[in-house]
Design an enzyme around this catalytic site. Structure first.
Site, PDB file in Angstrom:
ATOM      1  CB  VAL A  19      -0.809   0.107   1.050  1.00 52.36           C
ATOM      2  CG1 VAL A  19      -1.698   1.373   1.324  1.00 52.36           C
ATOM      3  CG2 VAL A  19      -1.813  -1.139   1.242  1.00 52.36           C
ATOM      4  CD  GLN A  44      12.900   2.118  -6.401  1.00 53.95           C
ATOM      5  OE1 GLN A  44      13.041   2.981  -5.844  1.00 53.95           O
ATOM      6  NE2 GLN A  44      11.666   1.403  -6.373  1.00 53.95           N
ATOM      7  NE  ARG A  47      12.356   5.255  -5.191  1.00 50.48           N
ATOM      8  CZ  ARG A  47      11.353   5.431  -4.284  1.00 50.48           C
ATOM      9  NH1 ARG A  47      11.133   6.776  -4.037  1.00 50.48           N
ATOM     10  NH2 ARG A  47      10.800   4.392  -3.740  1.00 50.48           N
ATOM     11  CG  ASP A 108       5.701   8.026 -18.345  1.00 50.53           C
ATOM     12  OD1 ASP A 108       5.629   7.917 -19.834  1.00 50.53           O
ATOM     13  OD2 ASP A 108       5.088   9.029 -17.806  1.00 50.53           O
ATOM     14  CG  HIS A 140       8.417   8.857 -24.038  1.00 57.14           C
ATOM     15  ND1 HIS A 140       7.897  10.071 -24.599  1.00 57.14           N
ATOM     16  CD2 HIS A 140       7.770   8.214 -23.012  1.00 57.14           C
ATOM     17  CE1 HIS A 140       6.709   9.924 -24.147  1.00 57.14           C
ATOM     18  NE2 HIS A 140       6.648   8.883 -23.127  1.00 57.14           N
ATOM     19  CE  LYS A 220      -3.795  13.521 -23.727  1.00 54.17           C
ATOM     20  NZ  LYS A 220      -3.575  11.837 -24.125  1.00 54.17           N
ATOM     21  NE  ARG A 359      15.384  32.708 -12.133  1.00 54.60           N
ATOM     22  CZ  ARG A 359      14.517  32.037 -12.686  1.00 54.60           C
ATOM     23  NH1 ARG A 359      14.594  30.699 -12.960  1.00 54.60           N
ATOM     24  NH2 ARG A 359      13.260  32.657 -13.209  1.00 54.60           N
TER      25      ARG A 359
END
Length: 500
Positions: A19, A44, A47, A108, A140, A220, A359
């Site tokens: 869970v 993994q 991540r 993915d 991909h 989606k 920036r």
């Protein structure tokens, strides 16, 4: 990683389910086989791949990764297929449910660093090399299938609950879709049934994870609500209502997932949400130039990044797509690898990334909204024209070249280019739940959009000093007049603002 990868699935008990406490969907319970897939290096890895690429540099909350999104898609895929089975149990088997969940979990696996930045902005620009045209065509989804195969083989996963090879074909097809001999993707309504994993009687199952037909899928559903949550935006679409009213109907000799007629406005809200996310986040003007700069740094660093692959072969940042062992090691960490490098070969790429974290990104000059963006003209041509568009009165002592300009095109639509995606959705009524048909615009509302697609041409300046930026803006204004485009939607004082 779990040590259970070599244990036959039939020996695993349901207690081996786990869970997850997901911030979006709450309690998420996944089957033992899905847990075994999650407990691998290949999964993994997700991540460390940002869901929204460079948007984290604009939106402080956009730090979520492909890992949690993939778990969310597996959960929603299970919710939708189980809801359909509860209403029409004769259509769906236990194996169908498990395969759909696995496809949702693994859809993915093939994303590269910073997600779509890698496959849309970096790989297509890599010069042809040993991989030839594959660089320009690679997506991909293709890598997701290859990574799934690599995950199963390298971890010696026992897939006892699946029937091989058709279930494996079914999972791959849901992730990537069947290949058309002419190079495209076949649709599930093709005259000749294109799939090997399931017969046409199960055509609706191919609409759950990645729906090429009308764009309504659980992928989606998850990223809309998840992205809105992390971006601090509102999501008007209620995916749980769609699941509640979804059912399978036969239309034109194919079984499709259909929606209740009263849910049409909810679906328009879904596509409107998609458009809003693209405008406010995915294609935010600062986000896109930051992603452009990261891709530019990757191109300069490409040949100097060495990743060990199969049999000790060394791959680069781009050629890793051919070797899943090397690709497993390729994540967002490559950004820090370049940024913290003392290598002379990576100096140019490092300088670009230093501008991002300081920036000092390329300055947004403005955007123009032509009725139609010219086809057959390259961004390189536009940049040359911009440099040559000397304003009346001169440049104020500033010399600008093509390299001082960056042109990007932003496309906003409802997912089907200039078409209304609802045209490809079938609806049933309360009185006739087994009969579905399209719905016409006049049956919905007079307030629906007339146009479903538009493109903006955005121009940026690599130079950020005030004098150069003002001169570049004047070039841009002159160029718009010469091209017959609307004037830029900025004024000089706004151009000189450094932060967006």
């Amino acid at each position: 990683m779990s040590d259970s990868s070599t244990i036959p699935l039939k020996k695993l008990k349901m207690d081996d389910s786990k869970v997850f406490n997901d911030p979006i969907h709450g309690t998420v319970k996944l089957d033992p086989l899905l847990i075994k897939i999650i407990d691998t290096p290949q999964f993994q890895r997700l991540r460390n791949i940002k869901q929204l690429g460079g948007a984290y540099f604009v939106y402080p909350g956009a730090s979520h990764n492909r890992f949690e999104h993939s778990i969310g898609v597996a959960h929603l895929a299970g919710q939708l297929v189980e809801a359909l089975r509860a209403r029409q149990p004769e259509l769906i088997s236990d194996r169908d449910v498990l395969c759909v969940k696995i496809a949702g979990l693994c859809h993915d696996l093939g994303h590269g660093p910073f997600s779509h930045l890698y496959d849309q902005m970096f790989i297509p620009k890599v010069p042809p090399g040993p991989l030839g045209d594959k660089m320009a065509k690679w997506k991909h989804e293709e890598a997701s299938v290859e990574m799934f195969n690599h995950l199963v083989k390298s971890n010696n996963l026992k897939l006892d609950e699946l029937k091989l090879p058709e279930d494996m074909d079914f999972i791959r097809e849901m992730i990537n879709g069947p290949k058309d001999p002419k190079g495209g993707k076949k649709k599930p309504d093709a005259v000749e049934w294109p799939y090997k994993g399931r017969t046409k009687e199960k055509s609706f199952l191919y609409e759950i994870v990645a729906n090429e037909w009308n764009g309504i899928d659980v992928d989606k559903f998850d990223y809309f609500v998840r992205d809105c949550h992390h971006l601090g935006m509102k999501n008007n679409f209620d995916h749980l209502r769609f699941i509640q009213f979804a059912r399978v109907c036969e239309v034109e000799k194919r079984k499709h997932i259909c929606s209740r007629d009263k849910e049409v406005n909810n679906l328009y809200d879904m596509f409107y949400t998609r458009n809003c996310l693209h405008r406010r986040a995915y294609q935010h003007r600062v986000n896109k130039i930051i992603e452009y700069m990261i891709a530019e740094a990757f191109l300069k660093a490409d040949k100097h990044i060495q990743i060990e692959g199969s049999e000790g072969q060394l791959c680069t940042l781009s050629t890793a797509i051919e070797d899943m062992k090397a690709y497993t090691k390729l994540t967002d960490h490559v950004f820090d690898q370049i940024l913290n490098s003392s290598s002379v070969e990576l100096a140019e790429a490092k300088k670009i990334l230093e501008r991002i974290i300081s920036r000092d990104h390329y300055r947004f000059l403005g955007e123009t909204n032509p009725e139609q963006v010219p086809t057959g003209e390259s961004h390189l041509q536009w940049e040359e024209e911009l440099a040559a568009a000397v304003p009346e009165g001169g440049d104020g002592g500033v010399t600008l070249t093509r390299e001082d300009f960056v042109v990007l095109v932003a496309t906003f639509d409802y997912g089907k280019k200039d078409k209304d995606p609802i045209n490809n959705v079938y609806f049933y009524s309360k009185r006739s739940p087994d009969t579905a048909k399209p719905i016409t615009r006049d049956q919905v509302s007079k307030l629906l959009p007339e146009c479903f697609s538009e493109q903006l041409i955005r121009v940026y300046s690599r130079k950020t000093d005030e004098q150069s930026v003002e001169a570049a803006w004047k070039h841009f204004t002159k160029w718009c007049k010469e091209k017959g485009f609307p004037e830029p939607q900025n004024t000089p004082p706004e151009v000189l603002e450094h932060r967006e």
